[in-house]
Design an enzyme around this catalytic site. Structure first.
Site, PDB file in Angstrom:
ATOM      1  N   ASP A 338     -92.087  -5.664 -26.774  1.00  0.00           N
ATOM      2  CA  ASP A 338     -91.557  -4.462 -26.157  1.00  0.00           C
ATOM      3  C   ASP A 338     -90.500  -4.908 -25.151  1.00  0.00           C
ATOM      4  OD1 ASP A 338     -91.516  -1.676 -25.251  1.00  0.00           O
ATOM      5  OD2 ASP A 338     -92.448  -2.503 -23.451  1.00  0.00           O
ATOM      6  N   ASP A 340     -88.932  -2.834 -22.134  1.00  0.00           N
ATOM      7  CA  ASP A 340     -89.006  -2.421 -20.740  1.00  0.00           C
ATOM      8  C   ASP A 340     -90.392  -2.643 -20.156  1.00  0.00           C
ATOM      9  OD1 ASP A 340     -86.348  -1.568 -20.911  1.00  0.00           O
ATOM     10  OD2 ASP A 340     -86.976   0.351 -21.746  1.00  0.00           O
TER      11      ASP A 340
END
Length: 504
Positions: A338, A340
């Protein structure tokens, strides 16, 4: 040492303490009883030298995982709670591990099952003696801890003390490691067994299905196993069912079943009954002569020879239903992150490359993976595009800045949709991971996914990939509780993949 509190645990710990050679750095006993019960039978001398952990009755695979994950040594040695180490076991163990070459991931101890003098062994005793010829059993097995980290340890879907040790060994050797035979020795006394022990043991047929799903039809040969008796049990069970199919209508009809139907039922009953009788008698005749031939043992063999075939078939069918969706095991080839709050700090709807700030340890974690030949990628939800807060061009500029700071990625997959758009790519749906894997020429099962919220690991599970959660301040407690693997930071998450420090 996984245990359910058997008295043999004290015998093991006493023998271990009395031996010659270097003492273990720590002895970890994992209490696998579903709920705390009477105190474990620990010797008084164990105070301060034995640490007790709990695994809440989840089975020996889970108990062993709890043990090695709590350890910090380079080697972890597994012992069953019903073995007795030889007096020089510690000395020989130290020599076995010191002489192990770098490509050796494990060292197997020698196991002896003492059989009674003056009489033939019972069926149960002969079955226990078969452990002497078994490979990779954790009655006495040492593994390098970094290899356990890299493979994830024992597969906890094996809830019984059966096949979980061979399954781990097959994965370890498929990764190019060796498992050596050591010189140390333990004895494995035969535990008492009830009348139906051999019938209850047929539950292992369900575990054999899981082995087949994970490692393919050739797993028995690679594991040094024979073909087993399942095919014969299928024929025997089928014969018994044919007998019932013919006999039940005849008995229930009481003369109502006539003509062709009656003759067909009689033929089925006669042929099925004769076949079942011959096959069951043959099975019992193979089991009785090697034993003591006492009235009690003969009766046990006769009764259980009739009960084993249908039990084996039932558990085989149960395993096929239980493990029908299990994908084949494959080594990991790629790690997807991922973006952020995993690789960079989360700035909501950020379209400004100057605001990109790497998370602590992100570059180091990525370089470790790249250095081991694993491909790395990013799978990220960017709903700000659908909301009109940022453009796809903004996302690309931010991603380019991420690569400037963290190095190149092999694949980027971005979902520009909002939660109500019904797309197949927005996490926790699996689309991003499936697309990234396809672009890398890998199967999702060959990928691991590292993220900071439940949607990341849920998407991994939906795609069939491995998921590791690295929580941040925005991660909810229930997400942490649901995650199968949790690490406190990226370095530790990579440790879980490559080997290293203890997981969280």
């Amino acid at each position: 040492m996984p245990t359910i509190g058997r008295p043999s645990l004290r015998v093991l710990l006493d023998a271990l303490a009395a031996g010659t050679g270097p003492a273990p750095e720590e002895v970890l006993v994992v209490d696998d009883r579903p709920a705390p019960g009477a105190p474990l039978p620990l010797p008084e001398s164990a105070d301060g030298t034995v640490r007790v952990l709990r695994s809440d009755g989840r089975g020996p695979a889970a108990a062993r995982n709890a043990g090695w994950r709590a350890a910090s040594t380079a080697w972890v040695v597994f012992l069953d709670d019903d073995v007795v180490p030889a007096p020089d076991w510690r000395e020989r163990l130290a020599a076995d591990l010191a002489s192990a070459p770098p490509d050796a991931a494990g060292s197997q101890g020698r196991l002896t099952v003492p059989l009674p003098d003056g009489r033939r062994p019972t069926d149960w005793e002969r079955g226990t003696a078969g452990l002497e010829r078994s490979s990779w059993i954790t009655a006495d097995m040492a593994y390098r801890r970094d290899v356990l980290c890299a493979t994830g340890g024992f597969d906890e879907r094996f809830h019984r003390a059966y096949r979980e040790d061979a399954e781990l060994a097959l994965r370890i050797m498929a990764e190019g490691h060796r498992i050596l035979d050591g010189t140390r020795a333990v004895t494995h006394p035969v535990r008492p067994a009830g009348f139906w022990a051999s019938v209850k043991a047929q539950a292992g047929n369900a575990d054999d299905v899981l082995m087949w799903r994970l490692h393919g039809p050739g797993w028995r040969e690679r594991a040094g196993e024979g073909r087993g008796r399942l095919r014969g049990h299928l024929v025997t069970t089928g014969s018994g069912l044919a007998f019932l199919a013919g006999a039940v209508p005849l008995a229930a009809g009481r003369g109502a079943v006539k003509g062709t139907a009656a003759r067909a039922a009689a033929v089925a009953a006669g042929a099925g009954g004769a076949a079942w009788t011959l096959l069951t008698a043959g099975f019992a005749a193979a089991r009785i002569p090697p034993g003591p031939r006492t009235p009690g043992e003969v009766a046990r063999m006769a009764v259980t020879s009739a009960a084993i075939p249908p039990s084996a078939v039932w558990h085989r069918l149960r395993g096929l239903a239980l493990h029908r969706g299990v994908p084949p095991w494959t080594p990991q080839r790629a790690v997807l992150f991922d973006r952020d709050d995993t690789l960079i700090r989360d700035v909501p709807y950020n379209g400004d490359p100057e605001r990109v700030e790497p998370m602590p340890g992100a570059r180091r974690a990525l370089d470790r993976l790249r250095g081991r030949g694993l491909r790395v990628g990013v799978v990220s939800n960017q709903s700000g595009v659908a909301k009109g807060r940022i453009t796809e061009s903004d996302v690309e500029r931010v991603n380019a800045r991420v690569e400037e700071l963290l190095g190149p990625f092999d694949v980027w997959e971005i979902c520009p949709h909002d939660s109500g758009d019904g797309c197949a790519c927005r996490k926790p749906r699996p689309g991003l991971i499936e697309r990234a894997a396809a672009r890398l020429g890998a199967e999702p099962a060959e990928c691991a996914v590292i993220g900071d919220i439940g949607g990341d690991v849920e998407a991994a599970a939906a795609a069939g990939a491995r998921g590791i959660l690295v929580p941040t301040a925005r991660t909810r407690l229930e997400e942490i509780g649901r995650a199968r693997e949790v690490a406190p930071d990226l370095d530790t998450a990579v440790d879980l993949l490559l080997g290293g420090r203890r997981p969280w």
